[in-house]
Write a protein that holds these residues in place. Structure first.
Motif, PDB file in Angstrom:
ATOM      1  N   CYS A   1      -2.395  -0.782  -4.956  1.00 13.43           N
ATOM      2  CA  CYS A   1      -3.631  -0.990  -4.408  1.00 13.43           C
ATOM      3  C   CYS A   1      -4.018   0.223  -3.453  1.00 13.43           C
ATOM      4  CB  CYS A   1      -3.441  -2.393  -3.521  1.00 13.43           C
ATOM      5  SG  CYS A   1      -2.122  -2.255  -2.497  1.00 13.43           S
ATOM      6  N   ASP A   2      -3.321   1.153  -3.414  1.00 15.02           N
ATOM      7  CA  ASP A   2      -3.811   2.375  -2.701  1.00 15.02           C
ATOM      8  C   ASP A   2      -3.226   3.493  -3.300  1.00 15.02           C
ATOM      9  OD1 ASP A   2      -4.263   4.579  -1.073  1.00 15.02           O
ATOM     10  OD2 ASP A   2      -3.949   3.513   1.057  1.00 15.02           O
TER      11      ASP A   2
ATOM     12  N   HIS B   1     -11.673  -0.419  -1.500  1.00 12.51           N
ATOM     13  CA  HIS B   1     -10.208  -0.733  -2.025  1.00 12.51           C
ATOM     14  C   HIS B   1     -10.265  -1.174  -3.689  1.00 12.51           C
ATOM     15  CE1 HIS B   1      -8.483  -0.181   1.678  1.00 12.51           C
ATOM     16  NE2 HIS B   1      -9.203  -1.190   2.268  1.00 12.51           N
TER      17      HIS B   1
ATOM     18  N   ARG C   1       0.965  -1.302   0.112  1.00 13.39           N
ATOM     19  CA  ARG C   1       0.181  -0.074  -0.050  1.00 13.39           C
ATOM     20  C   ARG C   1       0.760   1.147  -0.007  1.00 13.39           C
ATOM     21  NH1 ARG C   1      -5.268  -0.870   0.676  1.00 13.39           N
ATOM     22  NH2 ARG C   1      -5.761  -2.833   1.606  1.00 13.39           N
TER      23      ARG C   1
END
Ligand SMILES: C[S@@+](CC[C@H](N)C(=O)[O-])C[C@H]1O[C@@H](n2cnc3c(N)ncnc32)[C@H](O)[C@@H]1O
Length: 880
Positions: A812-813, A853, A787
């Motif tokens: 993913c972030d 997410h 992340r």
């Protein structure tokens, strides 16, 4: 260090009636030696404050004593009143820092000759300066006879063993005022000694410690003195009261001696919510009913808020008196706990995280940016700590700016309201507890899958919007950079429009329910205190410890729900208790499941074994093997086990994993390749959506079959991305920090008959040379970090490696990845050498339906190549 304060009471004369207000106003009208600060006071602020506080406490005691005397004498009003000379009281004070306090006892004090201590060297022996200061506030009216008024109203005689006729300040060495009560020969002030007085005397008896000095207050003395000035009318023995003339500051324990937060055996560490509530109620009761509190100070008494409702009564409904409700809420606010905050201004315009780090290094961990970055708020435990922080920070010059700190306390309600407002702004749903009618299952679903009520199309739109927001921010931030050496390197950021590149339509997950192949369940107690396998309802760091079964969680597959339910039954039948996160006792801690599309099932059971014998532990392992393999009804591929006695929750890499049955591995298929995975290795949790993501990644890598290409698979996990593309490139280099994942990756390469891969079990930032040395006709880097992205040194290495022409960044972030994006795209500087990259396309791929997410994949290409191409094109055009 010890400081002594001496005072002598001074007379006043006034002839009119004495009222209660007059008595009370003595505190206000009596001139305080503290009203002016001299040099010593400024330099010794702490002691000055202590003395000041002692002074007011002393005055308060005087008033109380007088009031009590008056009350008791009022009941004897009919008795003879003796005449008295006009007199009044005031105080005279002198201070001096003393190395050693004189021994204090109530009896010794009254008979001791008075000592005088100058407030500072400059005021030493200057009784006149004190005098002047006192006289400035003293008015002739104030100097009227208190004695006469007391006599008139309450039937007491006041005698002053000094020149009562004088309206001038008398010598500080004169004796204290003596109040006599002619008609109560048997009465003694000491017999009506209030709680406060006893307390102060107790403090005098405390052993002193060598630690820092804090204030205790004066010893209070009531004497039944044989006074020579007997009343003419009664000729009876007089009852006298004299106030102790010394304020002693005791040395006592330092704050750190009292601070037991690190002491795990301290009671404060073991409080259950119920016990804490009981203690609060007991304290509230004491404060409300027993504690002696001065009328003027009552508004400062703090009560724990939960108790207040029952004390103040419930709100009246409908036509209730609004004003009164206002009073109640004001009272509630008044009595509420205070959050001790300080506001720090003059911070540098940028570098919030650096500033935060700086304050953390000073020990101020609770640091929050203000609503605007013109100031920050630091939260501390007490007013004293806050005062200390204000002093410290006001002396700091940070990055050329002198910081300004001020104490800005808030009530807990205000803090909660502010964060609720903040939450609202951020679009979070904030529900006040009394308005929250959700079932526990709904609360859990809201927590684990917050978008579960939103239709999937809308979820995708929302996620895509968030990705776009970060891309827009990237363009804006690059365009706003100052001191750019070569603006042509970031031409793309100056172009019209908010988007920095083409943004494809978001790609949804082919499966939206039960897609999670990996689930980590907590074992604890549910709301009825029954052992339960599920998820924590709330955050443990907020003190939440209740566990709920996962039945309402949309993303958990049925097979995992079944495993959790079966384990639930097992631990409820077990003679071993579930782990208690507050008490840090018990055995069963965590259950992890990996349930793959291949049908493979890995179960990991984590326990605390501190209270188990080796035999009992061994027996429990055997029980588990028997249960899962023969009784559970679940087809378990492998059962693994972890003993963890530490305090952190969840699976840990700090303890080994033991294989109880099977070989410790399971398998998954991706894009026609077979992958082995172990318990601790990362593997994407949504297999069908992962296949889409990896296929898109391969498409964007656009491997040119005519060129020798090296693929850098940075943060490669079990080698999935590299292996799925290995056959189309000359060489794959994988770097991953988890060694077990690299073992899996090597096996996976073999499993898929891939020979052109090299793996490194290391952090990427520690293998920079591998990145920079990977020269080939074409080099493409795929970055799929956790992340928070990769270390800046990895981005610098990629920029430095001229041969890397393209970077596919899978995040993913996206919010946390923005720093990496900026580092990749910012123009050349001393810190970021090498030509920058620029974004050319981006797509959101949803691997996590019903949650906030998703993955954002961005393709970056080296600016240099584009510029050269353009120049060539231009030349060609010109020639033509
Ligand atoms: C999001 S996962 C991606 C793994 C893999 N690419 C996949 O798709 O299966 C991130 C991986 O980065 C690894 N990792 C985290 N920090 C790292 C670092 N500094 N250097 C190398 N690997 C790291 C983690 O262990 C994890 O396996």
């Amino acid at each position: 260090m010890t400081t002594i304060v001496n005072y002598t009471q001074q007379k006043r004369d006034e002839d009119d009636d004495m009222s209660l207000a007059d008595i009370m106003s003595l505190r206000i009208s009596s001139p305080s030696p503290m009203e002016e600060k001299n040099d010593w006071a400024v330099q010794n602020e702490l002691y000055y404050k202590q003395i000041q506080s002692s002074y007011y406490q002393l005055q308060y005691l005087q008033q109380q004593q007088m009031l009590m005397m008056m009350n008791s004498s009022q009941s004897r009003r009919s008795s003879t009143v003796s005449s008295s000379s006009s007199s009044t009281t005031t105080s005279h004070y002198r201070y001096k820092k003393s190395r050693q306090p004189p021994p204090l006892s109530p009896s010794s004090l009254s008979s001791k000759p008075q000592q005088h201590y100058p407030l500072s060297p400059s005021s030493s022996n200057s009784s006149s300066s004190t005098h002047n200061r006192t006289s400035m506030v003293e008015t002739p009216k104030r100097r009227q006879s208190l004695g006469k008024r007391i006599k008139k109203v309450f039937g007491m005689t006041v005698e002053l063993p000094m020149d009562t006729a004088s309206t001038k300040m008398t010598s500080p060495t004169k004796s204290p005022v003596i109040l006599s009560m002619p008609n109560s020969p048997n009465s003694s002030i000491s017999s009506i000694k209030p709680r406060h007085h006893r307390r102060y005397n107790d403090i005098n008896q405390l052993p002193s410690s060598p630690a820092s000095s804090t204030v205790s207050t004066t010893s209070f003395n009531t004497n039944n003195t044989n006074n020579t000035n007997t009343s003419a009318s009664t000729n009876k023995k007089k009852k006298c009261v004299s106030f102790n003339s010394v304020i002693k500051l005791h040395e006592t324990f330092s704050a750190s001696d009292y601070d037991r937060r690190c002491d795990t055996s301290a009671t404060c560490q073991k409080l259950t919510p119920v016990l804490a509530l009981k203690i609060k109620e007991e304290l509230n009761n004491y404060k409300l009913n027993e504690m002696f509190v001065h009328l003027d100070s009552r508004q400062n008494t703090h009560f724990f808020i939960s108790f207040l409702g029952s004390v103040l009564g419930k709100k009246r409904s409908l036509d209730s008196d609004e004003e009164e409700q206002g009073v109640v809420s004001k009272k509630q606010k008044l009595n509420e706990n205070i959050v001790h905050r300080i506001k720090v201004s003059h911070l540098p315009e940028r570098d919030i995280s650096l500033v935060k780090k700086y304050f953390k290094s000073l020990g101020y961990n609770r640091f929050n940016k203000g609503p605007t970055w013109s100031y920050a708020l630091i939260t501390l435990d007490s007013e004293a700590q806050a005062a200390d922080a204000v002093r410290t920070i006001n002396q700091i010059t940070y990055k050329g700016q002198k910081l300004v700190a001020e104490y800005a306390p808030q009530t807990e309600t205000d803090v909660r309201e502010n964060s609720a407002r903040k939450g609202k702004k951020k679009g979070k749903i904030m529900i006040a507890e009394e308005d929250d009618h959700r079932t526990p299952d709904e609360k859990l679903a809201d927590q684990v899958t917050p978008l579960w009520k939103v239709d999937y199309e809308t979820q995708l739109v929302k996620k895509n919007r968030n990705s776009i927001k970060q891309l827009v921010a990237l363009k804006r931030k690059i365009a706003e950079l100052k001191n750019v050496r070569d603006e042509s390197q970031i031409d793309w950021a100056y172009e019209k429009g908010a988007l920095p590149c083409e943004v494809l339509d978001p790609i949804g997950s082919p499966v939206t329910e039960g897609y999670r192949t990996k689930c980590e369940f907590t074992i604890g107690y549910n709301l009825d205190r029954e052992p339960t396998v599920g998820f924590l309802l709330g955050l443990y760091r907020d003190g939440v410890t209740s566990v709920l079964e996962p039945s309402a969680c949309l993303n958990v597959p049925d097979v995992a729900k079944k495993i959790a339910a079966v384990m639930n039954e097992y631990i409820r039948k077990s003679d071993l208790p579930a782990y208690d996160r507050v008490e840090k006792t018990g055995v069963w801690r965590t259950l992890m499941t990996k349930t793959q599309s291949t049908g493979d099932v890995l179960i990991l059971v984590q326990i605390r074994a501190a209270d188990l014998t080796a035999e009992r532990l061994q027996q429990e392992k055997e029980n588990l093997v028997k249960f899962w393999n023969e009784e559970s009804g679940v087809n378990v591929t492998t059962l693994v086990f972890q003993v963890w006695d530490g305090s952190s929750n969840g699976m840990t890499d700090k303890a080994p994993i033991e294989v109880l049955s099977g070989n410790g591995y399971i398998h998954e298929n991706l894009l026609g390749n077979r992958f082995r995975l172990s318990a601790s290795a990362f593997f994407q949790v949504n297999t069908p959506a992962t296949e889409i993501l990896y296929a898109k990644c391969a498409e964007w890598c656009a491997i040119d079959p005519t060129k020798k290409t090296t693929l850098l698979d940075l943060c490669c996990g079990t080698g999935t991305i590299g292996i799925t593309m290995a056959k189309s490139v000359e060489h794959v280099i994988g770097i991953e920090m988890v060694p077990e994942a690299i073992v899996d990756a090597k096996v996976n390469a073999e499993l898929n008959d891939i020979k052109n891969v090299t793996y490194y079990a290391s952090k990427v930032e520690d293998k920079i040379n591998v990145v920079t040395d990977a020269v080939n006709e074409e080099v493409i880097a795929v970055l799929d970090p956790p992340r928070n992205g990769v270390h800046a040194s990895v981005i610098r290495a990629i920029r430095d490696a001229k041969h890397i022409s393209r970077v596919i960044y899978i995040s993913c972030d996206s919010k946390q990845a923005i720093d990496n994006f900026i580092a990749l795209c910012r123009p050349t500087s001393n810190r970021f050498r090498g030509m920058p990259f620029k974004p050319v396309r981006a797509v959101t791929v949803d691997l996590f339906p019903h949650t906030e997410h998703c993955e954002l994949m961005v393709e970056f290409v080296r600016v240099e190549e584009q510029e050269e191409e353009e120049e060539e094109e231009k030349k060609e055009e010109e020639e033509a």
